[in-house]
Structure formats: structure tokens, C-alpha cells
Design an enzyme around this catalytic site. Structure first.
Site, PDB file in Angstrom:
ATOM      1  N   ARG A  97       0.850  -1.189   0.000  1.00 58.10           N
ATOM      2  CA  ARG A  97       0.000   0.000   0.000  1.00 58.10           C
ATOM      3  C   ARG A  97       0.888   1.243   0.000  1.00 58.10           C
ATOM      4  O   ARG A  97       1.683   1.441   0.920  1.00 58.10           O
ATOM      5  CB  ARG A  97      -0.911  -0.009   1.238  1.00 58.10           C
ATOM      6  CG  ARG A  97      -1.775   1.217   1.339  1.00 58.10           C
ATOM      7  CD  ARG A  97      -2.680   1.239   2.570  1.00 58.10           C
ATOM      8  NE  ARG A  97      -3.292   2.545   2.609  1.00 58.10           N
ATOM      9  CZ  ARG A  97      -3.506   3.258   3.714  1.00 58.10           C
ATOM     10  NH1 ARG A  97      -3.220   2.768   4.892  1.00 58.10           N
ATOM     11  NH2 ARG A  97      -4.039   4.449   3.636  1.00 58.10           N
ATOM     12  N   GLU A 187      -7.524   8.369   6.754  1.00 56.16           N
ATOM     13  CA  GLU A 187      -7.823   8.954   8.056  1.00 56.16           C
ATOM     14  C   GLU A 187      -8.521  10.306   7.986  1.00 56.16           C
ATOM     15  O   GLU A 187      -7.951  11.334   8.380  1.00 56.16           O
ATOM     16  CB  GLU A 187      -6.536   9.051   8.886  1.00 56.16           C
ATOM     17  CG  GLU A 187      -5.907   7.686   9.119  1.00 56.16           C
ATOM     18  CD  GLU A 187      -4.776   7.703  10.150  1.00 56.16           C
ATOM     19  OE1 GLU A 187      -4.277   8.782  10.470  1.00 56.16           O
ATOM     20  OE2 GLU A 187      -4.399   6.613  10.622  1.00 56.16           O
ATOM     21  N   TYR A 325      -4.054   1.562  15.903  1.00 52.85           N
ATOM     22  CA  TYR A 325      -2.790   1.640  16.624  1.00 52.85           C
ATOM     23  C   TYR A 325      -2.942   1.444  18.125  1.00 52.85           C
ATOM     24  O   TYR A 325      -2.138   0.784  18.758  1.00 52.85           O
ATOM     25  CB  TYR A 325      -2.108   2.992  16.367  1.00 52.85           C
ATOM     26  CG  TYR A 325      -1.569   3.101  14.964  1.00 52.85           C
ATOM     27  CD1 TYR A 325      -0.308   2.613  14.652  1.00 52.85           C
ATOM     28  CD2 TYR A 325      -2.339   3.634  13.938  1.00 52.85           C
ATOM     29  CE1 TYR A 325       0.186   2.680  13.365  1.00 52.85           C
ATOM     30  CE2 TYR A 325      -1.859   3.704  12.640  1.00 52.85           C
ATOM     31  CZ  TYR A 325      -0.597   3.227  12.357  1.00 52.85           C
ATOM     32  OH  TYR A 325      -0.107   3.277  11.085  1.00 52.85           O
ATOM     33  N   GLU A 394      -3.815  -0.280   8.288  1.00 53.37           N
ATOM     34  CA  GLU A 394      -2.583   0.081   8.989  1.00 53.37           C
ATOM     35  C   GLU A 394      -2.611  -0.492  10.395  1.00 53.37           C
ATOM     36  O   GLU A 394      -3.666  -0.523  11.035  1.00 53.37           O
ATOM     37  CB  GLU A 394      -2.416   1.614   9.135  1.00 53.37           C
ATOM     38  CG  GLU A 394      -1.992   2.324   7.882  1.00 53.37           C
ATOM     39  CD  GLU A 394      -1.855   3.843   8.084  1.00 53.37           C
ATOM     40  OE1 GLU A 394      -1.556   4.285   9.211  1.00 53.37           O
ATOM     41  OE2 GLU A 394      -2.060   4.568   7.097  1.00 53.37           O
TER      42      GLU A 394
END
Ligand SMILES: *[C@@H]1O[C@H](CO)[C@@H](O)[C@H](O)[C@H]1NC(C)=O
Ligand SMILES: *[C@@H]1O[C@H](CO)[C@@H](O)[C@H](O)[C@H]1NC(C)=O
Ligand SMILES: *[C@@H]1O[C@H](CO)[C@@H](O)[C@H](O)[C@H]1NC(C)=O
Length: 508
Positions: A97, A187, A325, A394
């Protein structure tokens, strides 16, 4: 080949629910790694490329960046993309990506002129990946907006939606024959956060909400264009990559507050796209109405969506992209307690959000590791929007240390993949793949080059930007090859292999 020594200094235990199961990913599950243009390409002023908002920001306000650095050279991937492809191949990635730099492809921002060098660069990258059997996954917008649009208000300007759609159309027409996986916007929550001054959304009252509507319209325009004009030919998929960190309640009393946080931060972007009814989440409409009225605004700061807009945005996804995350715990502020601003906080709610006490601290603290939050977030998505096709776009471990024997990163990856297995086998979630952020160390926005996320270390003091695999690169390639996460098994395999070898370089 990796030449690193290692010590058995970490142990990890797998979740009891998985103990009796095959710890294997289904055959259709894909593994990737990610980067973005500004963070790796460098060559900010070559050929006819014009400045992005990050070029402008880092050059005019370098003190805002922890090490006063910028992306002028970064990983030099504009010149060294072949090395990036080699790393992706070494890892055995199913997909890579990366993002297209809008001002590199369209130097004037508008679709008035396509840069032939910019076009060629991404052609080379895409073809190079395909030659090695690696699927390219392209993000169209990963924070590097052409500077000229910031002068027009950036995402707070509703016209941005059309300018973005024009750019997306150029990319679809140039690369759609070879690129089947597209992310429109990375995002949106971050793109619309007024505390991140680089992004041009500085006015704190209306800009974040005008931005929210504009990015959704931009995404929807690109999605419809692809669906109508490209999908019949190319059968690709288009979606958007959301920030996803779970806001949990600190105590039972905070449950409603935590849900409001989730709706405000994630529902605001997800409900319009994934829910059956479309439009803003009801609690966010009410919240924004309340806040605006207390502040004396004649209308809600959250702009309304017309019936047509609701319909236009609803259902514009082929999968849900999630960047996960960390997670945070929410509670009401105590009397006189000072709040510290953090992403996703709404000052008006007078609440505190803080890392889970049992999370393991990564660095920076914003990214403390809490793998269980990923499963909780996916359960929340499923509960709110039904079972959806999900791609983890991610997930990554950051540290200020650049040691090559990165056991903490290995544990981080293992523990997050374990949660994904639990989602698939215990909860029935349809998760199609996992993307590690990042393939290599890069320019980490406000942290500059101090925060390291890479499977590969990059030596930023070396003119050639030498890339060196960390131990986590070896572990991740084992995961991909064996489709299994067990780091103990991997360790014993490594020991077996190393027993048969001559002494290896000690880099510790
Ligand atoms: C491009 O930027 C670099 C600094 O990163 C500077 O040294 C160089 O002179 C610039 N080149 C052009 C053609 O402006
Ligand atoms: C909005 O204000 C009303 C009336 O004060 C209150 O009952 C309601 O809980 C508030 N809603 C939100 C989401 O803040
Ligand atoms: C971590 O702490 C939270 C809050 O105390 C608790 O709800 C959660 O179950 C804990 N998670 C683990 C894995 O211990």
C-alpha cells in the site's frame, strides 16, 4: 538474507481461546505493508512537482517538527523505489500500500495538466510491483494536499470534493487497468482535526465539520465515478481508511460518554457510509446542536446533509479500511482536573481520555499497545453497521529506538494478528487482510525521523538512505509464508537454521 543474531529474551503466550485451534490464517487472507508519498519519496522539488501542504509547513515552521526535519529527501524513494519493491518481495508481501502525491501527478492541483514525470514514476512503481507478483494498493490522499488548495481553505471548502474527484478520475484512468485496490482518503478524522495545524483546517469551530462533510462528498464522488465508469472494466474495489482506536469506558458510569466519543470520532465518518439509514449519527447531531446552541451559534456547527447527499454517500464502500494503533479509556474529568488535548477529544465534553493501564507503552505514548482494542473496535463496527468486509489498512509499532533486534515490535505484530484470528474464528468477522505500517522507517509527521515504525531500518544520516531489515522483518516474512503467528515456533526454526550456519554478524 537477514544477518542478525537474536537472543531468547521474550516469551509470548497465545490466547486460550485459540489454544486448540489451528493458528493459521485462512488461505484468502492477505498480508501487506504500507507507506505514504510525503513520508518516503523526497524529491519534493524535482521536475514540475509543486509544494504540498507538508512541504510548506515543514519549510515555514520547522520548529513544529520534533527534530526540525522535513520530507525533502525522506527515504529517497522517488529515486530508490526499486529497493522498496525488493524489500516487499523479500518479505513475501501479497500487496504493498503506497500513496500517490497529488502535486506530483497534477502540479497545478486541478486536472489541467498531468506531469509526465509524475505519471511515469507511479507507472514504474506499479509495474515493478506487478512484475514481482505484488499487488499495488493505492491511497489517493495521504495528507499531502497541493498547497494551492490550502489557500482556498483546503477541505473546509466544499469545492474540494470536486477537485479531489477530478484527481481521482485521472488516477483511475492512468492506473486502473493495473491497480484494483483503491483508498480514496486516509484517516478523514485526522485530515479534519484542527489541532493539526499543518493540515490547513485551523479554524476550530466550523472548519472540522465542513471538512467532515467535504471529505465524505469527495470520497463518494470518487466512489461513484469508479463504480459507474471503471468497475465494469476493471472489477476493482474502492474504500476509505478510517482512524480506528477504541474508546472504552473507564467505569460503568462512563459507558454513555464512551459511546458518544465513539460516535463523535468514528460514527461521524462511518455512519453516513455504512449504516442502513445513512446520514450523521443521531447522538452526534444532538450533541452538536446542544454545543452550538450553548455557544450562541444560530445553527449547528455540523452542516446538514440534504436527502440527496445522504443517499449519495450511503453505501459508498467495497470494504471497511481500518488503521488501528491504540485505544483509550474515557471518563468524566474530576472537578478542577486539567485536560490535556489529545486526538479525538472534544473539549466541550469535559472528559479525560487516557491509555489503558494494562497497555504496554510504546513510544510515543499516543501509540501504547492495546491489541484487545482492535477486536473491540471490530465488534463495535459489526454491531453498528452489520457484518462488513474489513481490511486492516494500517497497524504498527513505534519506538524511538532504532535497534535491529526489535522484539517488542514482533510481540506487537503477533498480539494484533492474534486478535484478528479471534475476530475471524470466534466472532465471525470478515477480515480480508492486514497491512503493517510501515515497510520502513520514514518521516513520521510531527515526530520527524525520531519515531521508528519500520520493518526495515533506514539510515537517514547515510546519503544512500541504506535500508536494513529488522528482526521483525524476518518474523513477518515467516508469518506470511507459514500463515501462522506463533513466534515461539518461529524462534525454534531460526535456532535450527542458525545451528547449521557459520557465526552470524552480531549487530546487537
Ligand atoms: C530543491 O530543494 C533542495 C533542498 O531540499 C535545494 O537544495 C535545491 O536547490 C532545490 N532544487 C531546485 C531545483 O530548486
Ligand atoms: C442535549 O441537551 C439535552 C437537553 O439539555 C439533553 O437532554 C441531552 O442529553 C443532550 N444530548 C447530548 C448528546 O449531549
Ligand atoms: C485492561 O484493563 C481494562 C480496564 O481496567 C479491562 O476492562 C480489560 O479487561 C483489561 N484487559 C486485559 C487484557 O487485561
Amino acid at each position: 538474507m537477514l544477518v542478525v543474531s537474536y537472543v531468547l529474551c521474550f516469551s509470548s503466550f497465545l490466547h486460550p481461546l485459540l489454544a486448540n485451534k489451528e493458528l493459521h490464517f485462512p488461505i484468502w487472507f492477505k498480508f501487506g505493508a504500507a507507506t505514504s508519498s510525503y513520508q518516503i519519496e523526497g524529491s519534493w522539488n524535482v521536475s514540475d512537482k509543486t509544494p504540498s501542504i507538508w512541504d510548506h509547513y515543514t519549510h515555514t515552521q520547522p520548529y513544529r517538527i520534533k527534530d526540525h526535519s522535513n520530507g525533502d529527501v525522506a527515504c529517497d524513494s522517488y529515486n530508490q523505489y526499486e529497493k522498496d519493491i525488493e524489500m516487499a518481495e523479500q518479505l513475501g508481501l501479497d500487496f504493498y500500500r503506497f500513496s500517490i502525491s497529488w502535486p506530483r501527478l497534477l502540479p497545478e492541483g486541478y486536472r489541467t495538466r498531468i506531469s509526465s514525470d509524475g505519471r511515469q514514476y507511479y507507472d514504474n512503481l506499479i509495474n515493478g510491483l506487478l512484475d514481482r507478483g505484488i499487488e499495488p494498493m493505492v491511497t489517493l490522499y495521504h495528507s499531502d494536499m497541493p498547497k494551492i488548495f490550502q489557500d482556498l481553505g483546503g477541505w473546509a471548502n466544499p469545492e474540494m470534493a470536486q477537485w479531489f474527484a477530478d484527481y481521482a478520475d485521472v488516477a483511475f484512468s492512468l492506473y486502473g487497468d493495473r491497480v484494483k485496490l483503491w483508498i480514496t482518503i486516509n484517516e478523514p478524522l485526522v485530515a479534519c482535526d484542527s489541532s493539526l495545524k499543518a493540515l490547513g483546517v485551523v479554524e476550530p469551530f466550523l472548519a472540522p465539520y465542513l471538512c467532515t462533510k467535504t471529505v465524505l462528498m469527495a470520497h463518494a464522488k470518487a466512489y461513484h465515478n469508479y463504480k459507474d465508469n471503471y468497475k465494469p472494466m476493471y472489477q476493482g474495489k474502492v474504500s476509505i481508511a478510517h482512524v480506528a482506536f477504541y474508546f472504552g469506558a473507564e467505569t460503568q458510569d462512563d459507558a454513555e460518554l464512551a459511546e458518544l466519543y465513539r460516535q463523535y470520532n468514528f460514527g461521524r465518518f462511518m455512519h453516513p457510509i455504512y449504516s442502513k439509514s445513512g446520514g450523521w449519527p443521531a447522538t452526534v447531531v444532538e450533541l452538536m446542536k446542544n454545543i452550538s446552541s450553548v455557544e450562541g451559534f444560530p445553527r449547528s456547527r455540523l452542516p446538514p446533509l440534504t436527502k440527496h447527499e445522504v443517499e449519495f454517500i450511503r453505501g459508498t464502500n467495497d470494504f471497511v479500511g481500518l488503521n488501528y494503533y491504540t485505544s483509550r479509556m474515557v471518563r468524566k474529568a474530576k472537578a478542577g482536573e486539567e485536560r490535556q488535548e489529545s486526538l479525538g477529544d472534544l473539549p466541550e465534553l469535559n472528559a479525560i481520555s487516557e491509555p489503558y493501564p494494562n497497555s504496554t507503552a510504546g513510544h510515543p505514548e499516543l501509540y501504547s499497545s492495546y491489541p484487545e482494542g482492535l477486536r473491540a473496535f471490530i465488534a463495535w463496527v459489526t454491531k453498528n453497521y452489520g457484518v462488513q468486509d474489513i481490511l486492516i489498512t494500517e497497524n504498527g509499532y513505534t519506538s524511538y529506538k532504532d535497534d535491529l533486534n526489535d522484539f517488542n515490535r514482533i510481540t506487537f505484530i503477533e498480539k494484533h494478528l492474534e486478535q484478528i484470528l479471534l475476530c475471524i474464528y470466534e466472532d465471525g468477522a470478515r477480515i480480508h487482510g492486514y497491512t503493517y505500517w510501515s515497510l520502513m522507517d520514514n518521516f513520521e509527521w510531527l515526530y520527524g525521523y525520531t519515531a521508528k515504525f519500520g520493518l526495515y531500518d533506514v539510515d537517514f544520516s547515510d546519503e544512500g538512505r541504506k535500508r536494513t531489515p529488522r528482526l521483525s522483518a524476518q518474523y513477518y516474512s515467516y508469518v506470511i509464508k507459514s500463515r501462522s503467528i506463533d513466534s515461539n515456533k518461529w524462534k525454534s526454526q531460526m535456532e535450527d537454521t542458525n545451528d547449521n550456519k557459520k557465526p552470524i554478524d552480531d549487530v546487537a
